[in-house]
Design a protein around this motif. Structure first.
Motif, mmCIF file in Angstrom:
data_model
loop_
_atom_site.group_PDB
_atom_site.id
_atom_site.type_symbol
_atom_site.label_atom_id
_atom_site.label_comp_id
_atom_site.label_asym_id
_atom_site.label_seq_id
_atom_site.Cartn_x
_atom_site.Cartn_y
_atom_site.Cartn_z
ATOM 1 N N ARG A 85 20.746 9.577 -26.385
ATOM 2 C CA ARG A 85 19.860 8.516 -26.857
ATOM 3 C C ARG A 85 19.658 7.527 -25.723
ATOM 4 N N LEU A 86 18.434 7.076 -25.532
ATOM 5 C CA LEU A 86 18.154 6.088 -24.490
ATOM 6 C C LEU A 86 18.885 4.786 -24.771
ATOM 7 N N PRO A 87 19.300 4.084 -23.723
ATOM 8 C CA PRO A 87 19.956 2.789 -23.936
ATOM 9 C C PRO A 87 19.030 1.810 -24.654
ATOM 10 N N GLN A 88 19.634 0.933 -25.441
ATOM 11 C CA GLN A 88 18.883 -0.115 -26.129
ATOM 12 C C GLN A 88 18.669 -1.272 -25.169
ATOM 13 N N ILE A 89 17.425 -1.746 -25.084
ATOM 14 C CA ILE A 89 17.108 -2.892 -24.231
ATOM 15 C C ILE A 89 17.227 -4.144 -25.084
ATOM 16 N N HIS A 90 18.168 -5.020 -24.721
ATOM 17 C CA HIS A 90 18.368 -6.261 -25.466
ATOM 18 C C HIS A 90 17.495 -7.399 -24.941
ATOM 19 N N ASN A 91 17.261 -7.404 -23.629
ATOM 20 C CA ASN A 91 16.492 -8.497 -23.046
ATOM 21 C C ASN A 91 15.881 -8.027 -21.725
ATOM 22 N N GLN B 250 9.352 -7.342 -10.931
ATOM 23 C CA GLN B 250 10.777 -7.027 -10.925
ATOM 24 C C GLN B 250 11.318 -7.406 -12.293
ATOM 25 N N GLN B 251 11.991 -6.470 -12.921
ATOM 26 C CA GLN B 251 12.565 -6.722 -14.237
ATOM 27 C C GLN B 251 14.078 -6.561 -14.178
ATOM 28 N N GLN B 252 14.775 -7.480 -14.849
ATOM 29 C CA GLN B 252 16.207 -7.330 -15.046
ATOM 30 C C GLN B 252 16.395 -6.968 -16.506
ATOM 31 N N LEU B 253 16.992 -5.817 -16.742
ATOM 32 C CA LEU B 253 17.170 -5.298 -18.094
ATOM 33 C C LEU B 253 18.612 -5.496 -18.550
ATOM 34 N N ASP B 254 18.777 -6.008 -19.744
ATOM 35 C CA ASP B 254 20.088 -6.093 -20.384
ATOM 36 C C ASP B 254 20.174 -4.882 -21.305
ATOM 37 N N LEU B 255 20.991 -3.891 -20.933
ATOM 38 C CA LEU B 255 21.035 -2.611 -21.638
ATOM 39 C C LEU B 255 22.363 -2.388 -22.351
ATOM 40 N N GLU B 256 22.275 -1.685 -23.471
ATOM 41 C CA GLU B 256 23.474 -1.217 -24.158
ATOM 42 C C GLU B 256 23.368 0.291 -24.318
ATOM 43 N N PHE B 257 24.366 1.005 -23.791
ATOM 44 C CA PHE B 257 24.375 2.451 -23.855
ATOM 45 C C PHE B 257 24.994 2.919 -25.165
ATOM 46 N N SER B 258 24.793 4.190 -25.483
ATOM 47 C CA SER B 258 25.236 4.732 -26.773
ATOM 48 C C SER B 258 26.751 4.630 -26.972
ATOM 49 N N ASN B 259 27.509 4.516 -25.870
ATOM 50 C CA ASN B 259 28.959 4.380 -25.988
ATOM 51 C C ASN B 259 29.399 2.920 -26.116
ATOM 52 N N GLY B 260 28.419 1.989 -26.232
ATOM 53 C CA GLY B 260 28.724 0.579 -26.400
ATOM 54 C C GLY B 260 28.811 -0.215 -25.109
ATOM 55 N N ARG C 93 27.687 -2.262 -21.940
ATOM 56 C CA ARG C 93 26.529 -3.113 -21.603
ATOM 57 C C ARG C 93 26.446 -3.251 -20.100
ATOM 58 N N ARG C 94 25.247 -3.163 -19.579
ATOM 59 C CA ARG C 94 25.009 -3.325 -18.142
ATOM 60 C C ARG C 94 23.663 -4.000 -17.920
ATOM 61 N N HIS C 95 23.534 -4.602 -16.726
ATOM 62 C CA HIS C 95 22.256 -5.137 -16.274
ATOM 63 C C HIS C 95 21.718 -4.196 -15.199
ATOM 64 N N PHE C 96 20.485 -3.738 -15.380
ATOM 65 C CA PHE C 96 19.807 -2.901 -14.398
ATOM 66 C C PHE C 96 18.586 -3.666 -13.917
ATOM 67 N N GLN C 97 18.198 -3.421 -12.670
ATOM 68 C CA GLN C 97 16.951 -3.976 -12.155
ATOM 69 C C GLN C 97 16.000 -2.833 -11.877
ATOM 70 N N ARG C 98 14.704 -3.104 -12.129
ATOM 71 C CA ARG C 98 13.693 -2.103 -11.802
ATOM 72 C C ARG C 98 12.431 -2.800 -11.326
ATOM 73 N N LEU C 99 11.674 -2.068 -10.511
ATOM 74 C CA LEU C 99 10.359 -2.517 -10.075
ATOM 75 C C LEU C 99 9.333 -1.778 -10.909
ATOM 76 N N VAL C 100 8.424 -2.516 -11.517
ATOM 77 C CA VAL C 100 7.378 -1.930 -12.346
ATOM 78 C C VAL C 100 6.078 -2.042 -11.573
ATOM 79 N N SER C 101 5.448 -0.914 -11.360
ATOM 80 C CA SER C 101 4.198 -0.876 -10.609
ATOM 81 C C SER C 101 3.116 -1.635 -11.360
ATOM 82 N N GLY C 102 2.353 -2.416 -10.618
ATOM 83 C CA GLY C 102 1.277 -3.179 -11.235
ATOM 84 C C GLY C 102 -0.038 -2.438 -11.247
ATOM 85 N N GLY C 103 -0.083 -1.241 -10.674
ATOM 86 C CA GLY C 103 -1.342 -0.513 -10.562
ATOM 87 C C GLY C 103 -1.417 0.672 -11.489
ATOM 88 N N HIS C 104 -2.226 1.626 -11.066
ATOM 89 C CA HIS C 104 -2.502 2.819 -11.873
ATOM 90 C C HIS C 104 -1.886 4.063 -11.249
#
Length: 182
Positions: free
Chosen positions: A4-10, A21-31, A33-44
């Motif tokens: 199951r994909l991690p739940q995004i809390h924030n 740039q996004q900082q994700l507050d994630l909760e994995f199926s095993n409970g 919690r981690r913060h991940f960073q990702r770059l989201v493309s603004g184009g197509h």
């Protein structure tokens, strides 16, 4: 194993040029919690074009690579503009960067750069039945076009000035696809 994909809390977002740039507050199926960073493309997205001059020869371009501050050999590539399909973007970029159009364009697949922290995807397009046609592009100087035999990819892959992962992967994928009765 299917998970199951991690739940995004924030999500905390900051704009950086064409990316978010996004900082994700994630909760994995095993409970956990981690913060991940990702770059989201603004184009197509983008295209990576394998222009086949003939059945055995691909056209490469040499252009300035600001990230490495050197000239780099690679495939024709560029962004997909709003309203463009990957086929239309590939044909336009081919005309702008290499001075050729193509009568035959085939989208093979998408490629990701670093999927663990970037959303950007590039579409791999094989261009065949080339004809001379140049469009003005956004490059500050005309790019050198370098013909290369597909049979000599073993030499190309070890060159210091050919290091871009998308170009390397695209050439091997396209070579195998072309061998398979394209």
């Amino acid at each position: 194993m299917s998970r199951r994909l991690p739940q995004i809390h924030n999500v905390v977002e900051e704009h950086i040029g064409p990316f978010r740039q996004q900082q994700l507050d994630l909760e994995f199926s095993n409970g956990e919690r981690r913060h991940f960073q990702r770059l989201v493309s603004g184009g197509h997205g983008a295209v990576v074009v394998v222009p086949m001059l003939d059945d055995e020869t691909v056209l490469l371009v040499r252009e300035y690579a600001a990230g490495l501050h050197r000239y780099e050999l690679g495939l024709v590539k560029g962004r997909i503009d709003a309203g463009e399909s990957p086929i239309e973007a590939a044909d336009r970029e081919l005309k702008e960067e290499a001075g050729y159009g193509a009568h035959s364009l085939d989208v093979l697949r998408s490629l990701s750069l670093a999927p663990t922290y970037m959303s950007h995807q590039s579409w791999l397009v094989v261009a065949r039945q080339l004809y001379p046609q140049r469009l003005p592009g956004d490059e500050p100087e005309e790019l050198e076009v370098v013909p290369w035999k597909l049979a000599e990819l073993d030499q190309l892959m070890l060159r210091e000035d050919f290091s871009e992962g998308r170009s390397l992967a695209a050439l091997f994928i396209a070579r195998e696809w072309l061998r398979g009765g394209a």
